[in-house]
Design a protein around this motif. Structure first.
Motif, PDB file in Angstrom:
ATOM      1  N   GLY A 151       0.800  -1.227   0.000  1.00 37.99           N
ATOM      2  CA  GLY A 151       0.000   0.000   0.000  1.00 37.99           C
ATOM      3  C   GLY A 151       0.829   1.272   0.000  1.00 37.99           C
ATOM      4  O   GLY A 151       0.457   2.264  -0.628  1.00 37.99           O
ATOM      5  N   ASN A 155       6.200   5.253  -1.540  1.00 38.93           N
ATOM      6  CA  ASN A 155       6.867   6.193  -0.634  1.00 38.93           C
ATOM      7  C   ASN A 155       8.304   5.827  -0.352  1.00 38.93           C
ATOM      8  O   ASN A 155       8.616   4.652  -0.142  1.00 38.93           O
ATOM      9  N   GLN A 282      -0.963   6.852  23.878  1.00 41.15           N
ATOM     10  CA  GLN A 282      -2.300   6.468  24.342  1.00 41.15           C
ATOM     11  C   GLN A 282      -2.520   4.958  24.352  1.00 41.15           C
ATOM     12  O   GLN A 282      -3.557   4.481  24.822  1.00 41.15           O
ATOM     13  N   ALA A 296       5.602  10.860   1.073  1.00 39.17           N
ATOM     14  CA  ALA A 296       4.370  11.383   0.474  1.00 39.17           C
ATOM     15  C   ALA A 296       3.190  11.256   1.430  1.00 39.17           C
ATOM     16  O   ALA A 296       2.393  12.179   1.571  1.00 39.17           O
ATOM     17  N   VAL A 297       3.076  10.129   2.078  1.00 39.21           N
ATOM     18  CA  VAL A 297       1.850   9.829   2.836  1.00 39.21           C
ATOM     19  C   VAL A 297       1.824  10.471   4.213  1.00 39.21           C
ATOM     20  O   VAL A 297       0.768  10.615   4.814  1.00 39.21           O
ATOM     21  N   GLN A 299       2.323  10.426   8.179  1.00 41.91           N
ATOM     22  CA  GLN A 299       2.341   9.423   9.244  1.00 41.91           C
ATOM     23  C   GLN A 299       1.072   8.557   9.211  1.00 41.91           C
ATOM     24  O   GLN A 299      -0.039   9.066   9.320  1.00 41.91           O
ATOM     25  N   ILE A 300       1.275   7.259   9.065  1.00 41.83           N
ATOM     26  CA  ILE A 300       0.175   6.294   9.103  1.00 41.83           C
ATOM     27  C   ILE A 300       0.312   5.485  10.386  1.00 41.83           C
ATOM     28  O   ILE A 300       1.398   4.985  10.697  1.00 41.83           O
ATOM     29  N   VAL A 301      -0.786   5.347  11.115  1.00 38.78           N
ATOM     30  CA  VAL A 301      -0.785   4.608  12.372  1.00 38.78           C
ATOM     31  C   VAL A 301      -1.705   3.398  12.234  1.00 38.78           C
ATOM     32  O   VAL A 301      -2.848   3.530  11.795  1.00 38.78           O
ATOM     33  N   LEU A 302      -1.196   2.242  12.606  1.00 36.77           N
ATOM     34  CA  LEU A 302      -1.957   0.996  12.533  1.00 36.77           C
ATOM     35  C   LEU A 302      -1.985   0.373  13.933  1.00 36.77           C
ATOM     36  O   LEU A 302      -0.949   0.234  14.567  1.00 36.77           O
ATOM     37  N   ARG A 303      -3.162  -0.018  14.371  1.00 39.47           N
ATOM     38  CA  ARG A 303      -3.337  -0.471  15.750  1.00 39.47           C
ATOM     39  C   ARG A 303      -4.211  -1.719  15.783  1.00 39.47           C
ATOM     40  O   ARG A 303      -5.202  -1.792  15.052  1.00 39.47           O
TER      41      ARG A 303
ATOM     42  N   GLY B 141      -4.450   8.661   2.233  1.00 42.34           N
ATOM     43  CA  GLY B 141      -3.258   7.822   2.216  1.00 42.34           C
ATOM     44  C   GLY B 141      -3.358   6.547   3.023  1.00 42.34           C
ATOM     45  O   GLY B 141      -2.467   5.697   2.956  1.00 42.34           O
ATOM     46  N   ILE B 142      -4.438   6.382   3.784  1.00 39.97           N
ATOM     47  CA  ILE B 142      -4.572   5.178   4.617  1.00 39.97           C
ATOM     48  C   ILE B 142      -4.866   3.979   3.723  1.00 39.97           C
ATOM     49  O   ILE B 142      -5.843   4.000   2.979  1.00 39.97           O
ATOM     50  N   PRO B 143      -4.054   2.929   3.759  1.00 39.32           N
ATOM     51  CA  PRO B 143      -4.301   1.785   2.859  1.00 39.32           C
ATOM     52  C   PRO B 143      -5.421   0.890   3.373  1.00 39.32           C
ATOM     53  O   PRO B 143      -5.218  -0.282   3.664  1.00 39.32           O
ATOM     54  N   PRO B 279      -9.579   5.550  20.295  1.00 41.09           N
ATOM     55  CA  PRO B 279      -8.871   6.268  19.219  1.00 41.09           C
ATOM     56  C   PRO B 279      -9.803   7.161  18.387  1.00 41.09           C
ATOM     57  O   PRO B 279      -9.378   8.240  17.947  1.00 41.09           O
ATOM     58  N   GLN B 282     -10.191  10.296  20.270  1.00 40.23           N
ATOM     59  CA  GLN B 282      -8.945  11.050  20.397  1.00 40.23           C
ATOM     60  C   GLN B 282      -8.535  11.723  19.098  1.00 40.23           C
ATOM     61  O   GLN B 282      -7.565  12.486  19.070  1.00 40.23           O
ATOM     62  N   VAL B 301      -7.456  -0.536  13.899  1.00 42.40           N
ATOM     63  CA  VAL B 301      -7.625   0.905  13.725  1.00 42.40           C
ATOM     64  C   VAL B 301      -6.545   1.419  12.783  1.00 42.40           C
ATOM     65  O   VAL B 301      -5.360   1.126  12.970  1.00 42.40           O
ATOM     66  N   LEU B 302      -6.962   2.171  11.779  1.00 38.31           N
ATOM     67  CA  LEU B 302      -6.035   2.738  10.801  1.00 38.31           C
ATOM     68  C   LEU B 302      -6.211   4.250  10.801  1.00 38.31           C
ATOM     69  O   LEU B 302      -7.331   4.746  10.692  1.00 38.31           O
ATOM     70  N   ARG B 303      -5.118   4.988  10.875  1.00 40.50           N
ATOM     71  CA  ARG B 303      -5.177   6.436  11.045  1.00 40.50           C
ATOM     72  C   ARG B 303      -4.172   7.106  10.120  1.00 40.50           C
ATOM     73  O   ARG B 303      -3.046   6.624   9.984  1.00 40.50           O
ATOM     74  N   GLY B 304      -4.555   8.211   9.506  1.00 46.70           N
ATOM     75  CA  GLY B 304      -3.614   8.935   8.659  1.00 46.70           C
ATOM     76  C   GLY B 304      -4.292  10.099   7.974  1.00 46.70           C
ATOM     77  O   GLY B 304      -5.475  10.389   8.209  1.00 46.70           O
ATOM     78  N   ALA B 305      -3.523  10.758   7.122  1.00 46.87           N
ATOM     79  CA  ALA B 305      -4.053  11.915   6.413  1.00 46.87           C
ATOM     80  C   ALA B 305      -5.095  11.462   5.406  1.00 46.87           C
ATOM     81  O   ALA B 305      -4.866  10.537   4.629  1.00 46.87           O
ATOM     82  N   GLY B 310       0.191  14.589  -1.368  1.00 44.49           N
ATOM     83  CA  GLY B 310       1.078  13.470  -1.050  1.00 44.49           C
ATOM     84  C   GLY B 310       0.323  12.220  -0.642  1.00 44.49           C
ATOM     85  O   GLY B 310       0.506  11.144  -1.238  1.00 44.49           O
ATOM     86  N   PRO B 311      -0.535  12.310   0.357  1.00 41.66           N
ATOM     87  CA  PRO B 311      -1.257  11.107   0.792  1.00 41.66           C
ATOM     88  C   PRO B 311      -2.095  10.481  -0.319  1.00 41.66           C
ATOM     89  O   PRO B 311      -2.118   9.246  -0.468  1.00 41.66           O
ATOM     90  N   SER B 314       0.115   8.859  -2.825  1.00 39.61           N
ATOM     91  CA  SER B 314       0.648   7.617  -2.251  1.00 39.61           C
ATOM     92  C   SER B 314      -0.314   6.458  -2.489  1.00 39.61           C
ATOM     93  O   SER B 314       0.100   5.344  -2.851  1.00 39.61           O
ATOM     94  N   ALA B 315      -1.611   6.730  -2.292  1.00 39.74           N
ATOM     95  CA  ALA B 315      -2.612   5.677  -2.512  1.00 39.74           C
ATOM     96  C   ALA B 315      -2.698   5.301  -3.987  1.00 39.74           C
ATOM     97  O   ALA B 315      -2.786   4.117  -4.336  1.00 39.74           O
TER      98      ALA B 315
END
Lengths: 432, 432
Positions: A151, A155, A282, A296-297, A299-303, B141-143, B279, B282, B301-305, B310-311, B314-315
């Protein structure tokens, strides 16, 4: 893409512990749904484990049995060898090599195997025209290998960070919430069955370090280099530091960080302070989190859950379905022969540091500490002195960016001042 | 997998706005890296946009120019038609159809097009043996399309939730942090250029609803059904509700929820309260978040721009690299012909509700309200009465689980009591 006449994809599953049985159950429960999504049926033809007689929570009567996973790996009626035994040498390695040599694709949950032998196995797989998929090896059910390899493949990756050992995060967050010292919570975790047989794999950061080394290889196009991961466990983290860090707006995490710097590839799995209001700060309990930063993307956070039968089987099945769909790519996202030999950065990038020490209650004590920091080239961002206790005054310092060497230098100078009681503490603050 | 003789994959990019230029820049900046990862070079052969003369932040001199995207879509030297123009009818639709008819794969960022015509386009693509990829259409940009369609494909999906319109989340979080009313922050957002030309696409929930309908199709194996999405915007959210919700441990979000229930497919994009420590609660500012719940994996949970050059580029590039690697799968993860026609749930699943009203300061006023709730079959979990202001007493109620119909019934009964001042408010609490 949806040929109903397509042949079933046939799995041989080596290892019938939590993950192996979870995978069997998932396939049995969802065979029609999986066939619809995969474009063909996915079936299990054979299994192996150490103890055939053991009572297991799944009906295995339809599958052939092998006592030796190497024999399983070579079976003609197996297309994909699913390795969920664990162990970085011995049967897991032998069986994986045998599977590739016999022309099987491999799906594995074995981070230790890949951290130690990933490059050789990738070369072997690609020479044989086979794939090795390992989503289940990193951060359980979080599809982070896929996110990073596919995905976000457009980048240039700046940094990968992760909290990837749920046991350590459980211990650290439980220390904070219950106000209990490390030893007590460690024992709780042991009672709850959260610790590996060798607890140092968890609390020493080794398991999480294995995972980080795999993410780094993909992110930076380098050969897996677990030996170059700077490892530091959580055993020295005190409840005092957790509390003081919280007072200053931070949380302490066992944080993996990999980044490519001008000085080489930096890989660290060490306790760090992170801001309490960042998703990393958190993160509570046994949950895992991976943060990927791309040019490019952003910051992507995966939890998600980092362990357990369901989450890990989910990751195994994602890989299996990819193979059923005909997705094929090199093990670490680009041909193994093109992966660079990484130059390990000899020192981590500069960062702010949290320092805690106890000073004797004498005039000029604080000035002496400030002088030491100045001599070592470390400048102070914030300082906080707590009320005196028994003629001793706890002092907290947050520095501006400094190298670990400069911090060590300053701490060496502290010893000569005669004003520091006990050992001062310094923990890196990772800027996220 | 790494044949250097492999032919380049040739892109035609229709639309040279923020995303189109971002994609051009990404390919120009990282051509070697992309070729290494994709297993073959990725090149742009032709582009199109409305205004050829416009000054753009990229060197386009090496690309052929087409004034009409339909002509671009049909070019012999184009393998993949990249549609980043937008608009759910007109040129985007015509060009996408032309591309498929001409045997091209399609990568698109166009959520409106797919929300309205996704099923017909999927049928056309699959009949032509082509793919349509649309990672850029949902949550920037979140995959997440990849995570849902591939990584989590072994799971029966229980629920998909998302905050997928950054402008709405900016407005709601800014109202709370600055203590400003909706109208003022809406105007700020307009000044900052955060709003679409038709702001109702953002604040009315339409844009986010488009995205939700695409996620639902993949998650539940149903035909895209945007018309069945229950839409409610954020225009009626008051600063009072944001504050009172915060007092009770919640945040208000424009939350998309899709779940398959016994009563059919439920798709909602409406303001909801969520716990402040989840999340979703938050999530600040313009960031997007998608939460996927699977029967095996639990909550991911997936988080991003969610927007920006750019984002989004990226996708787009993730999809392009997948195509270059030879990954092929049906548009919505299983053959379009196998997607069920969804039965829309006529009512949402029961949930706790937040209610706010102002009562006249008379003895028995609260008892009358409690009686109405009881008559409607709604039971009270928590109630809070604030100090009287001008003989009026604000009252907050959190109910136990109730249907929207029961809540509406109770609110109808309130009107007959003569003790409620103005309109009472009721907002669903989504249990996460």
């Amino acid at each position: 893409m949806s040929d109903p006449a397509k042949k079933p994809l046939r799995l041989g599953i080596a290892g019938l512990g939590t993950v192996g049985i979870g995978t069997v159950q998932m396939i049995q429960r969802h065979s029609a749904m999986i066939a619809a999504r995969a474009g063909r049926p996915v079936v299990i033809t054979a299994v192996s484990a150490r103890d055939r007689g053991k009572n297991r929570d799944a009906d295995l009567s339809g599958f052939a049995w092998e006592n030796d996973p190497v024999d399983l790996a070579k079976r003609e009626d197996v297309d994909v060898f699913v390795e969920v035994m664990g162990g970085h040498d011995g049967p897991a390695k032998a069986a994986t090599e045998a599977a590739l040599a016999a022309g099987k694709d491999v799906v594995t949950a074995n981070k230790a195997l890949l951290a130690h032998h990933g490059h050789a196995l990738a070369l072997a797989a690609e020479a044989a025209g086979r794939v090795i998929r390992f989503e289940a090896a990193v951060a359980g059910g979080i599809p982070v290998i896929k996110a990073l390899t596919e995905g976000l493949a457009g980048n240039q990756i700046r940094r990968v960070m992760g909290v990837m050992n749920g046991t350590c995060n459980y211990i650290l967050t439980r220390m904070q919430s219950a106000g209990l010292p490390y030893d007590v919570v460690f024992e709780e975790a042991r009672q709850l069955g959260y610790l590996e047989a060798d607890p140092n794999l968890d609390v020493g950061g080794i398991d999480a370090g294995h995972k980080l080394s795999l993410l780094a290889a993909i992110a930076f196009g380098t050969q897996v280099s677990f030996d170059a991961v700077e490892l530091e466990g959580i055993g020295a983290i005190s409840i005092d530091d957790i509390r003081h860090a919280a007072d200053m707006g931070f949380r302490i995490k066992l944080l993996g960080v990999a980044q490519m710097t001008g000085r080489g590839l930096e890989q660290r799995m060490t306790p760090c302070l992170v801001p309490a209001d960042h998703p990393l700060g958190q993160l509570q309990g046994g949950t895992n989190m991976v943060v990927v930063e791309g040019d490019a993307v952003g910051q992507i956070v995966l939890r998600g859950a980092g362990a357990g039968a369901g989450p890990t089987a989910s990751a195994v099945m994602g890989d299996v379905i990819d193979i059923a769909r005909g997705f094929r790519l090199p093990v670490f996202g680009q041909p193994a022969a093109s992966l660079a030999t990484p130059v390990a950065a000899q020192s981590a990038a500069p960062a702010p540091w949290y320092m805690r020490m106890v000073l004797v209650d004498k005039p000029g004590a604080l000035a002496k500490i400030a002088t030491c920091l100045g001599e070592a080239g470390v400048s102070i961002d914030r300082m906080r002195q707590y009320g005196h206790q028994d003629d001793h005054a706890p002092v907290l310092i947050v520095t501006h960016k400094a190298t670990r060497q400069d911090i060590a230098h300053a701490m060496g100078l502290f010893a000569g001042t005669g004003v520091v009681v006990g050992d001062p503490v310094a923990i890196r603050i990772e800027e996220v």
